[in-house]
Scaffold this motif. Structure first.
Motif, PDB file in Angstrom:
ATOM      1  N   SER A  14      29.975 -20.096  -7.020  1.00 59.58           N
ATOM      2  CA  SER A  14      28.907 -20.246  -5.905  1.00 59.58           C
ATOM      3  C   SER A  14      27.401 -19.790  -6.035  1.00 59.58           C
ATOM      4  CB  SER A  14      29.463 -20.091  -4.746  1.00 59.58           C
ATOM      5  OG  SER A  14      29.802 -18.779  -4.299  1.00 59.58           O
ATOM      6  N   GLY A  15      27.382 -18.637  -6.786  1.00 62.04           N
ATOM      7  CA  GLY A  15      26.186 -18.184  -6.872  1.00 62.04           C
ATOM      8  C   GLY A  15      25.270 -18.487  -8.282  1.00 62.04           C
ATOM      9  N   GLY A  16      25.801 -19.547  -8.755  1.00 70.77           N
ATOM     10  CA  GLY A  16      25.229 -20.337  -9.698  1.00 70.77           C
ATOM     11  C   GLY A  16      25.330 -19.706 -11.128  1.00 70.77           C
ATOM     12  N   LYS A  17      26.042 -18.626 -11.282  1.00 69.15           N
ATOM     13  CA  LYS A  17      26.467 -18.252 -12.680  1.00 69.15           C
ATOM     14  C   LYS A  17      27.819 -18.981 -13.308  1.00 69.15           C
ATOM     15  CE  LYS A  17      24.338 -14.069 -12.003  1.00 69.15           C
ATOM     16  NZ  LYS A  17      23.300 -13.747 -12.629  1.00 69.15           N
ATOM     17  N   LEU A  18      27.714 -19.079 -14.614  1.00 70.69           N
ATOM     18  CA  LEU A  18      28.625 -19.581 -15.526  1.00 70.69           C
ATOM     19  C   LEU A  18      29.717 -18.567 -15.764  1.00 70.69           C
ATOM     20  CD1 LEU A  18      26.481 -21.882 -17.943  1.00 70.69           C
ATOM     21  CD2 LEU A  18      27.994 -22.313 -15.990  1.00 70.69           C
ATOM     22  N   ALA A  19      30.797 -18.968 -15.820  1.00 72.23           N
ATOM     23  CA  ALA A  19      32.046 -17.985 -15.962  1.00 72.23           C
ATOM     24  C   ALA A  19      31.897 -17.525 -17.304  1.00 72.23           C
ATOM     25  CB  ALA A  19      33.519 -18.732 -16.051  1.00 72.23           C
ATOM     26  N   HIS A  20      31.225 -18.139 -18.583  1.00 71.92           N
ATOM     27  CA  HIS A  20      31.096 -17.437 -19.772  1.00 71.92           C
ATOM     28  C   HIS A  20      29.545 -17.038 -19.951  1.00 71.92           C
ATOM     29  CE1 HIS A  20      29.847 -21.707 -19.720  1.00 71.92           C
ATOM     30  NE2 HIS A  20      29.684 -21.754 -21.112  1.00 71.92           N
ATOM     31  N   GLU A  21      28.855 -16.765 -19.042  1.00 71.92           N
ATOM     32  CA  GLU A  21      27.514 -16.420 -19.382  1.00 71.92           C
ATOM     33  C   GLU A  21      27.206 -15.532 -20.290  1.00 71.92           C
ATOM     34  OE1 GLU A  21      23.828 -14.805 -16.532  1.00 71.92           O
ATOM     35  OE2 GLU A  21      25.557 -15.674 -15.470  1.00 71.92           O
ATOM     36  N   GLY A  22      26.324 -15.716 -21.153  1.00 74.34           N
ATOM     37  CA  GLY A  22      25.926 -14.853 -22.117  1.00 74.34           C
ATOM     38  C   GLY A  22      26.804 -14.956 -23.617  1.00 74.34           C
ATOM     39  N   SER A  23      27.910 -15.976 -23.462  1.00 70.47           N
ATOM     40  CA  SER A  23      28.684 -16.011 -24.659  1.00 70.47           C
ATOM     41  C   SER A  23      27.855 -16.929 -25.652  1.00 70.47           C
ATOM     42  CB  SER A  23      29.837 -16.721 -24.554  1.00 70.47           C
ATOM     43  OG  SER A  23      30.660 -15.910 -23.492  1.00 70.47           O
ATOM     44  N   ASN A  24      27.858 -16.866 -26.966  1.00 74.30           N
ATOM     45  CA  ASN A  24      27.151 -17.560 -27.951  1.00 74.30           C
ATOM     46  C   ASN A  24      28.137 -18.291 -28.864  1.00 74.30           C
ATOM     47  OD1 ASN A  24      24.691 -16.818 -27.136  1.00 74.30           O
ATOM     48  ND2 ASN A  24      24.726 -14.772 -28.449  1.00 74.30           N
ATOM     49  N   THR A  25      29.338 -18.119 -28.867  1.00 75.38           N
ATOM     50  CA  THR A  25      30.171 -18.658 -29.599  1.00 75.38           C
ATOM     51  C   THR A  25      31.513 -19.391 -28.754  1.00 75.38           C
ATOM     52  OG1 THR A  25      32.020 -16.788 -29.994  1.00 75.38           O
ATOM     53  CG2 THR A  25      30.051 -16.813 -31.801  1.00 75.38           C
ATOM     54  N   GLU A  26      32.117 -20.341 -29.320  1.00 79.33           N
ATOM     55  CA  GLU A  26      33.026 -21.253 -28.776  1.00 79.33           C
ATOM     56  C   GLU A  26      34.330 -20.163 -28.218  1.00 79.33           C
ATOM     57  OE1 GLU A  26      34.151 -23.851 -31.430  1.00 79.33           O
ATOM     58  OE2 GLU A  26      32.561 -25.009 -31.576  1.00 79.33           O
ATOM     59  N   LYS A  27      34.716 -19.176 -29.308  1.00 78.27           N
ATOM     60  CA  LYS A  27      36.024 -18.238 -28.996  1.00 78.27           C
ATOM     61  C   LYS A  27      35.465 -17.217 -27.961  1.00 78.27           C
ATOM     62  CE  LYS A  27      39.828 -18.095 -31.013  1.00 78.27           C
ATOM     63  NZ  LYS A  27      40.798 -19.128 -30.752  1.00 78.27           N
ATOM     64  N   THR A  28      34.268 -16.797 -28.036  1.00 77.28           N
ATOM     65  CA  THR A  28      33.657 -15.659 -26.947  1.00 77.28           C
ATOM     66  C   THR A  28      33.836 -16.469 -25.439  1.00 77.28           C
ATOM     67  OG1 THR A  28      32.494 -14.701 -28.793  1.00 77.28           O
ATOM     68  CG2 THR A  28      32.022 -14.169 -26.588  1.00 77.28           C
ATOM     69  N   ALA A  29      33.080 -17.569 -25.656  1.00 75.71           N
ATOM     70  CA  ALA A  29      32.995 -18.351 -24.494  1.00 75.71           C
ATOM     71  C   ALA A  29      34.432 -18.401 -23.838  1.00 75.71           C
ATOM     72  CB  ALA A  29      32.278 -19.770 -24.398  1.00 75.71           C
ATOM     73  N   ALA A  30      35.414 -19.111 -24.559  1.00 73.05           N
ATOM     74  CA  ALA A  30      36.590 -19.420 -24.018  1.00 73.05           C
ATOM     75  C   ALA A  30      37.323 -18.141 -23.543  1.00 73.05           C
ATOM     76  CB  ALA A  30      37.536 -19.940 -25.329  1.00 73.05           C
ATOM     77  N   ASN A  31      37.130 -17.064 -24.274  1.00 70.79           N
ATOM     78  CA  ASN A  31      38.082 -15.674 -23.831  1.00 70.79           C
ATOM     79  C   ASN A  31      37.323 -14.926 -22.738  1.00 70.79           C
ATOM     80  OD1 ASN A  31      39.679 -15.928 -26.032  1.00 70.79           O
ATOM     81  ND2 ASN A  31      38.556 -14.988 -27.311  1.00 70.79           N
ATOM     82  N   THR A  32      35.935 -15.260 -22.467  1.00 75.53           N
ATOM     83  CA  THR A  32      35.284 -14.737 -21.414  1.00 75.53           C
ATOM     84  C   THR A  32      35.586 -15.575 -20.019  1.00 75.53           C
ATOM     85  OG1 THR A  32      33.341 -14.100 -22.666  1.00 75.53           O
ATOM     86  CG2 THR A  32      32.909 -14.093 -20.492  1.00 75.53           C
ATOM     87  N   ALA A  33      35.569 -16.782 -20.399  1.00 74.83           N
ATOM     88  CA  ALA A  33      35.857 -17.731 -19.117  1.00 74.83           C
ATOM     89  C   ALA A  33      37.364 -17.606 -18.615  1.00 74.83           C
ATOM     90  CB  ALA A  33      35.692 -19.197 -19.342  1.00 74.83           C
ATOM     91  N   LYS A  34      38.382 -17.173 -19.607  1.00 74.31           N
ATOM     92  CA  LYS A  34      39.582 -17.058 -19.205  1.00 74.31           C
ATOM     93  C   LYS A  34      39.973 -15.596 -18.545  1.00 74.31           C
ATOM     94  CE  LYS A  34      42.032 -17.388 -23.048  1.00 74.31           C
ATOM     95  NZ  LYS A  34      42.922 -17.839 -24.280  1.00 74.31           N
ATOM     96  N   SER A  35      38.961 -14.800 -19.020  1.00 75.10           N
ATOM     97  CA  SER A  35      39.420 -13.375 -18.499  1.00 75.10           C
ATOM     98  C   SER A  35      38.832 -13.600 -16.898  1.00 75.10           C
ATOM     99  CB  SER A  35      38.656 -12.237 -18.984  1.00 75.10           C
ATOM    100  OG  SER A  35      37.103 -12.505 -19.097  1.00 75.10           O
ATOM    101  N   LYS A  36      37.835 -14.373 -16.680  1.00 74.12           N
ATOM    102  CA  LYS A  36      37.402 -14.312 -15.102  1.00 74.12           C
ATOM    103  C   LYS A  36      37.896 -15.290 -14.352  1.00 74.12           C
ATOM    104  CE  LYS A  36      32.638 -12.906 -16.629  1.00 74.12           C
ATOM    105  NZ  LYS A  36      31.341 -13.151 -16.796  1.00 74.12           N
ATOM    106  N   SER A  37      39.003 -16.019 -14.771  1.00 76.04           N
ATOM    107  CA  SER A  37      39.851 -17.116 -13.726  1.00 76.04           C
ATOM    108  C   SER A  37      41.179 -16.714 -13.382  1.00 76.04           C
ATOM    109  CB  SER A  37      40.004 -18.333 -14.737  1.00 76.04           C
ATOM    110  OG  SER A  37      40.751 -18.210 -15.760  1.00 76.04           O
TER     111      SER A  37
END
Length: 182
Positions: A159-182
């Motif tokens: 709701s604050g406009g931030k993406l769950a994987h903000e700052g991730s540059n690779t698919e794997k990093t984005a996937a892992n970051t988003a999972k850890s925040k869900s």
């Protein structure tokens, strides 16, 4: 080698456009396969919504590949739609996420869309003084791809406009970051 091209373009211009479009064709062929891979491998809550959201994107991207291939042929070149062409034209790594959650796949897909959109925008810029017809086709496709990315990001945004994987540059990093925040 181009033996003819579209009236009003030089053979050199036609060949350059075909070269640009060949990379785009390989990008679209890779993207529609990646989207289908996600469609088959996404699991967890919100599965069905994402599963059904992906298929129209697959269909659209396949249509973009067809339009680009036909433009290459109209330019007097031979479009290459083989797996080997994808690999030869590829400047990106293969999609790296297997069976995983909605959040993981969508975060990885957001990274993929960013790369595809950045590349198509470079081609749009290069075609500005080269051929407005090709540029117009690419602009229309870019607009739709940007909308698809917005659909993906809507699932990842808080709701604050931030993406769950903000700052991730690779698919794997984005996937892992988003999972850890869900």
């Amino acid at each position: 080698m181009t033996q003819f091209t579209i009236p009003g373009l030089t053979d050199k211009q036609g060949a350059r456009l075909a070269e640009l479009l060949q990379k785009q064709l390989s990008t679209y062929n890779d993207l529609h396969l990646t989207l289908k891979h996600i469609h088959w491998n996404v699991v967890g809550p919100n599965f069905i919504g994402v599963h059904e959201m992906i298929d129209p994107q697959v269909d659209a991207v396949r249509g973009y590949a067809d339009a680009v291939a036909e433009r290459i042929a109209a330019l007097g070149a031979s479009p290459q739609g083989t797996p080997g062409a994808i690999i030869s034209d590829r400047e990106w790594d293969d999609y790296s996420v297997g069976r995983d959650t909605v959040q993981a796949h969508l975060a990885a897909l957001d990274v993929v869309y960013t790369g595809v959109i950045e590349d198509i925008r470079k081609s749009i810029e290069e075609t500005e003084d080269l051929d407005p017809v090709t540029q117009d086709m690419l602009i229309g496709q870019a607009g739709n791809l940007e909308q698809f990315q917005w659909f993906v990001r809507a699932h990842l945004e808080n709701s604050g406009g931030k993406l769950a994987h903000e700052g991730s540059n690779t698919e794997k990093t984005a996937a892992n970051t988003a999972k850890s925040k869900s």
